[in-house]
Design a protein around this motif. Structure first.
Motif, short mmCIF file in Angstrom:
data_model
loop_
_atom_site.label_atom_id
_atom_site.label_comp_id
_atom_site.label_asym_id
_atom_site.label_seq_id
_atom_site.Cartn_x
_atom_site.Cartn_y
_atom_site.Cartn_z
N VAL A 94 57.25 52.11 21.46
CA VAL A 94 57.82 53.38 21.02
C VAL A 94 58.36 54.07 22.26
O VAL A 94 57.98 53.74 23.39
N ASN A 95 59.22 55.07 22.06
CA ASN A 95 59.92 55.68 23.18
C ASN A 95 59.24 56.89 23.81
O ASN A 95 59.54 57.22 24.95
N THR A 96 58.34 57.56 23.07
CA THR A 96 57.73 58.77 23.60
C THR A 96 56.23 58.79 23.33
O THR A 96 55.74 58.11 22.41
N LEU A 97 55.53 59.59 24.11
CA LEU A 97 54.10 59.77 23.87
C LEU A 97 53.85 60.44 22.52
O LEU A 97 52.86 60.13 21.85
N ASP A 98 54.73 61.34 22.10
CA ASP A 98 54.59 61.96 20.78
C ASP A 98 54.67 60.91 19.68
O ASP A 98 53.91 60.96 18.70
N LYS A 124 51.07 53.68 28.22
CA LYS A 124 49.89 54.03 27.43
C LYS A 124 50.03 53.32 26.09
O LYS A 124 51.15 53.14 25.59
N SER A 125 48.90 52.93 25.52
CA SER A 125 48.98 52.20 24.27
C SER A 125 47.77 52.44 23.38
O SER A 125 46.73 52.89 23.84
N ILE A 138 50.60 49.33 20.14
CA ILE A 138 51.82 50.12 20.21
C ILE A 138 51.79 50.79 21.58
O ILE A 138 50.80 51.43 21.94
N ALA A 139 52.85 50.60 22.35
CA ALA A 139 52.89 51.05 23.74
C ALA A 139 54.07 51.96 23.99
O ALA A 139 55.13 51.82 23.38
N CYS A 140 53.86 52.88 24.94
CA CYS A 140 54.91 53.79 25.39
C CYS A 140 54.97 53.72 26.91
O CYS A 140 53.96 53.99 27.59
#
Length: 183
Positions: A94-98, A124-125, A138-140
């Motif tokens: 995913v592209n953002t922490l949100d 972070k994942s 799922i990682a950012c």
């Protein structure tokens, strides 16, 4: 003279599933993936063997396809008993922490046990399991261009040291310190 192929990406990655419909619905609902294509055959095209299967293809975005086979006439799925459950996994981006936190909330709303977010220094994942027992991540990405450049620079040295010692090299110890400092 032969040469290595000029690859343009991964066409698809295929795993086994217990139930193609349940798996499709899970990946649509929990992961937001589109169900694109399905093939059902009684014979394996590459070998001609009789082995009925359903082969499903799910779009993970960016031209990445995740596929599954349901094999109803084969013995039940198993796991490699010598490989820890955390090792084999499918990681999505995913592209953002949100977006990462929203994915966590969505998975938890589905009743899934979610681990994380885990801080890996440059990303972070979160982690959880699909209905087939496959571990999903799922990682950012959060690493800077400079950090990535340094990791690429030390990668050959780290691999060489690991090959000799089978111990974690200290070439990127700063990465672990960064993760600890942000907790």
């Amino acid at each position: 003279m032969t040469s290595a192929p000029n690859l343009s990406g991964i066409h698809h990655v295929a795993y086994r599933c217990k139930d193609a419909k349940e798996t499709t619905e899970f990946y649509q609902r929990v992961m937001g993936m589109n169900f694109d294509v399905a093939f059902a055959e009684n014979e394996v095209p590459s070998t001609g063997e009789y082995d009925p299967y359903m082969h499903i293809f799910l779009d993970a975005g960016g031209g990445n396809i995740l596929a599954f086979f349901e094999l109803p006439e084969q013995p039940d799925m198993g796991k490699d008993p010598n490989t820890p459950t955390w090792v084999q996994h499918i990681a999505f981006k995913v592209n953002t922490l949100d977006e990462l936190l929203a994915a966590k909330a969505n998975a938890e709303a589905e009743g899934l046990e979610v681990l994380g977010p885990t801080h890996h220094g440059i990303f972070k994942s979160i982690y959880f399991f699909d209905p087939n027992g496959h571990r999903l991540e799922i990682a950012c990405d959060i690493g800077t261009d400079e950090e990535m450049k340094e990791l690429r620079r030390v990668a050959p040295e780290m691999l060489e040291e690991w090959s000799r010692t089978k111990k974690a090299p200290q070439h990127a110890a700063w990465l672990h310190e960064k993760a600890r400092d942000e907790h």
